[in-house]
Motif scaffolding. Structure first.
Motif, short mmCIF file in Angstrom:
data_model
loop_
_atom_site.label_atom_id
_atom_site.label_comp_id
_atom_site.label_asym_id
_atom_site.label_seq_id
_atom_site.Cartn_x
_atom_site.Cartn_y
_atom_site.Cartn_z
N ASN A 25 66.77 -28.70 9.55
CA ASN A 25 67.77 -29.64 8.75
C ASN A 25 68.49 -30.72 9.56
OD1 ASN A 25 67.44 -28.23 6.36
ND2 ASN A 25 69.07 -26.69 6.89
N LEU A 70 65.74 -33.42 9.57
CA LEU A 70 65.77 -34.05 8.52
C LEU A 70 66.99 -34.94 8.12
CD1 LEU A 70 64.36 -34.38 5.43
CD2 LEU A 70 65.53 -32.20 4.84
N MET A 92 66.70 -39.04 7.68
CA MET A 92 67.27 -39.66 6.24
C MET A 92 68.28 -40.60 6.65
SD MET A 92 67.79 -36.17 3.93
CE MET A 92 67.91 -37.21 2.29
N GLU A 148 69.39 -43.34 3.87
CA GLU A 148 69.86 -42.50 2.83
C GLU A 148 71.19 -42.29 2.64
OE1 GLU A 148 67.75 -41.60 0.39
OE2 GLU A 148 65.84 -42.17 1.25
N LYS A 202 73.65 -37.28 -0.75
CA LYS A 202 71.99 -36.98 -0.69
C LYS A 202 71.64 -36.23 0.56
CE LYS A 202 67.51 -38.70 -1.56
NZ LYS A 202 66.63 -39.93 -1.95
N ILE A 203 72.14 -36.57 1.67
CA ILE A 203 71.76 -35.96 2.95
C ILE A 203 72.31 -34.59 2.94
CG2 ILE A 203 71.65 -35.95 5.29
CD1 ILE A 203 71.84 -38.97 5.43
N GLU A 204 73.54 -34.56 2.63
CA GLU A 204 74.39 -33.26 2.34
C GLU A 204 73.63 -32.21 1.40
OE1 GLU A 204 79.15 -33.90 3.04
OE2 GLU A 204 78.28 -34.93 1.40
N GLN A 205 73.24 -32.76 0.38
CA GLN A 205 72.40 -32.12 -0.74
C GLN A 205 71.02 -31.50 -0.08
OE1 GLN A 205 71.42 -34.50 -4.25
NE2 GLN A 205 70.33 -32.79 -5.09
N TYR A 206 70.26 -32.28 0.56
CA TYR A 206 68.93 -31.68 1.03
C TYR A 206 69.00 -30.88 2.21
CZ TYR A 206 66.51 -34.52 -2.42
OH TYR A 206 66.15 -34.98 -3.61
N THR A 207 70.27 -31.25 3.32
CA THR A 207 70.22 -30.31 4.44
C THR A 207 71.15 -29.31 4.56
OG1 THR A 207 71.69 -31.82 5.37
CG2 THR A 207 69.38 -32.38 5.62
#
Length: 143
Positions: free
Chosen positions: A102, A105, A109, A114, A118-123
Protein backbone atom coordinates in the motif's frame (compact mmCIF):
# COMPACT_ATOMS: atom_id res chain seq x y z
CA UNK A 1 11.95 -29.51 38.21
CA UNK A 2 15.15 -31.12 36.88
CA UNK A 3 15.50 -33.39 39.92
CA UNK A 4 11.82 -34.32 39.80
CA UNK A 5 12.08 -35.29 36.14
CA UNK A 6 15.15 -37.42 36.83
CA UNK A 7 13.36 -39.10 39.75
CA UNK A 8 10.04 -39.56 37.94
CA UNK A 9 10.52 -43.19 36.92
CA UNK A 10 11.06 -44.13 40.57
CA UNK A 11 7.80 -42.49 41.70
CA UNK A 12 4.74 -44.49 42.62
CA UNK A 13 1.58 -43.89 40.59
CA UNK A 14 0.18 -41.35 43.05
CA UNK A 15 3.38 -39.30 43.02
CA UNK A 16 3.54 -39.49 39.21
CA UNK A 17 -0.04 -38.19 39.06
CA UNK A 18 0.91 -35.31 41.37
CA UNK A 19 3.97 -34.46 39.28
CA UNK A 20 1.97 -34.41 36.05
CA UNK A 21 -0.69 -32.26 37.70
CA UNK A 22 1.97 -29.85 38.95
CA UNK A 23 3.56 -29.75 35.50
CA UNK A 24 0.21 -29.02 33.85
CA UNK A 25 -0.47 -26.20 36.32
CA UNK A 26 3.02 -24.80 35.78
CA UNK A 27 2.45 -24.78 32.00
CA UNK A 28 -0.87 -22.97 32.48
CA UNK A 29 0.77 -20.40 34.76
CA UNK A 30 3.60 -19.81 32.31
CA UNK A 31 1.17 -19.39 29.44
CA UNK A 32 -1.04 -17.02 31.39
CA UNK A 33 1.94 -14.94 32.55
CA UNK A 34 3.39 -14.71 29.06
CA UNK A 35 0.04 -13.72 27.57
CA UNK A 36 -0.49 -11.03 30.22
CA UNK A 37 2.99 -9.61 29.68
CA UNK A 38 2.38 -9.40 25.95
CA UNK A 39 -1.13 -8.03 26.35
CA UNK A 40 0.10 -5.34 28.75
CA UNK A 41 2.90 -4.54 26.29
CA UNK A 42 5.50 -5.20 28.97
CA UNK A 43 7.33 -7.46 26.51
CA UNK A 44 7.73 -7.28 22.75
CA UNK A 45 6.61 -9.95 20.30
CA UNK A 46 10.25 -10.98 19.94
CA UNK A 47 10.64 -11.36 23.71
CA UNK A 48 7.37 -13.27 23.85
CA UNK A 49 8.54 -15.65 21.12
CA UNK A 50 11.89 -16.13 22.88
CA UNK A 51 10.09 -16.97 26.13
CA UNK A 52 7.87 -19.39 24.23
CA UNK A 53 10.92 -21.07 22.69
CA UNK A 54 12.48 -21.47 26.15
CA UNK A 55 9.24 -22.92 27.47
CA UNK A 56 9.06 -25.34 24.56
CA UNK A 57 12.65 -26.40 25.21
CA UNK A 58 11.72 -27.19 28.81
CA UNK A 59 8.71 -29.11 27.60
CA UNK A 60 10.85 -31.04 25.11
CA UNK A 61 13.34 -31.93 27.84
CA UNK A 62 10.58 -33.26 30.01
CA UNK A 63 9.04 -35.24 27.14
CA UNK A 64 12.38 -36.83 26.40
CA UNK A 65 12.68 -37.97 30.00
CA UNK A 66 9.10 -38.93 30.86
CA UNK A 67 7.33 -41.32 28.56
CA UNK A 68 3.79 -41.18 29.90
CA UNK A 69 3.43 -37.40 30.08
CA UNK A 70 1.81 -37.20 26.65
CA UNK A 71 -0.87 -39.61 27.86
CA UNK A 72 -2.14 -36.87 30.14
CA UNK A 73 -2.57 -34.34 27.31
CA UNK A 74 -0.40 -31.74 29.02
CA UNK A 75 1.53 -31.21 25.81
CA UNK A 76 -1.48 -30.09 23.81
CA UNK A 77 -1.63 -26.68 25.49
CA UNK A 78 1.91 -25.67 24.58
CA UNK A 79 1.62 -27.25 21.14
CA UNK A 80 -1.48 -25.13 20.53
CA UNK A 81 0.45 -22.10 21.71
CA UNK A 82 3.28 -22.82 19.26
CA UNK A 83 0.76 -23.14 16.43
CA UNK A 84 -0.92 -19.90 17.47
CA UNK A 85 2.47 -18.19 17.62
CA UNK A 86 3.31 -19.43 14.13
CA UNK A 87 -0.08 -18.25 12.86
CA UNK A 88 0.50 -14.87 14.51
CA UNK A 89 3.95 -14.55 12.92
CA UNK A 90 2.49 -15.39 9.50
CA UNK A 91 -0.35 -12.90 9.99
CA UNK A 92 2.09 -10.18 11.06
CA UNK A 93 4.30 -10.85 8.03
CA UNK A 94 1.27 -10.76 5.74
CA UNK A 95 0.09 -7.47 7.30
CA UNK A 96 3.57 -5.96 6.94
CA UNK A 97 3.72 -7.03 3.28
CA UNK A 98 0.30 -5.52 2.63
CA UNK A 99 1.28 -2.27 4.37
CA UNK A 100 4.45 -2.08 2.26
CA UNK A 101 2.48 -2.75 -0.92
CA UNK A 102 0.00 0.00 0.00
CA UNK A 103 2.86 2.37 0.75
CA UNK A 104 4.47 1.63 -2.63
CA UNK A 105 1.13 2.13 -4.40
CA UNK A 106 0.60 5.41 -2.57
CA UNK A 107 4.09 6.55 -3.57
CA UNK A 108 3.42 5.80 -7.24
CA UNK A 109 0.08 7.57 -7.11
CA UNK A 110 1.64 10.62 -5.44
CA UNK A 111 4.36 10.76 -8.09
CA UNK A 112 1.60 10.67 -10.73
CA UNK A 113 -0.24 13.55 -9.00
CA UNK A 114 -3.31 11.51 -8.09
CA UNK A 115 -5.62 13.24 -5.59
CA UNK A 116 -5.23 12.35 -1.92
CA UNK A 117 -8.81 11.09 -1.55
CA UNK A 118 -8.26 8.62 -4.40
CA UNK A 119 -5.00 7.45 -2.83
CA UNK A 120 -6.78 6.98 0.49
CA UNK A 121 -9.50 4.98 -1.24
CA UNK A 122 -7.09 2.61 -2.99
CA UNK A 123 -4.51 2.18 -0.23
CA UNK A 124 -6.46 2.64 2.99
CA UNK A 125 -3.79 5.08 4.14
CA UNK A 126 -5.04 8.29 5.74
CA UNK A 127 -3.84 11.81 5.00
CA UNK A 128 -1.43 11.86 7.95
CA UNK A 129 0.27 8.73 6.57
CA UNK A 130 0.38 10.11 3.03
CA UNK A 131 2.10 13.39 3.89
CA UNK A 132 5.45 11.82 4.90
CA UNK A 133 5.36 9.61 1.82
CA UNK A 134 4.85 12.65 -0.38
CA UNK A 135 7.75 14.41 1.36
CA UNK A 136 10.01 11.39 0.85
CA UNK A 137 9.47 11.56 -2.92
CA UNK A 138 9.70 15.37 -3.04
CA UNK A 139 6.08 15.95 -4.02
CA UNK A 140 3.14 17.85 -2.57
CA UNK A 141 -0.13 15.99 -2.09
CA UNK A 142 -2.90 16.97 -4.45
CA UNK A 143 -5.88 17.63 -2.25
Amino acid sequence: MYNKVNSYNGYNDKKKEQFLSDFENMCKDIRKSMDLLLEDERITNDEYNEMLNITCSLEEYIYNNIDDISKKGVDSMLNEKVMLRDDRIRAEAKAEAKAEKNRELAEMMIVNDEPADKIEQYTGLNLSALKPIAQSVGKTLVL
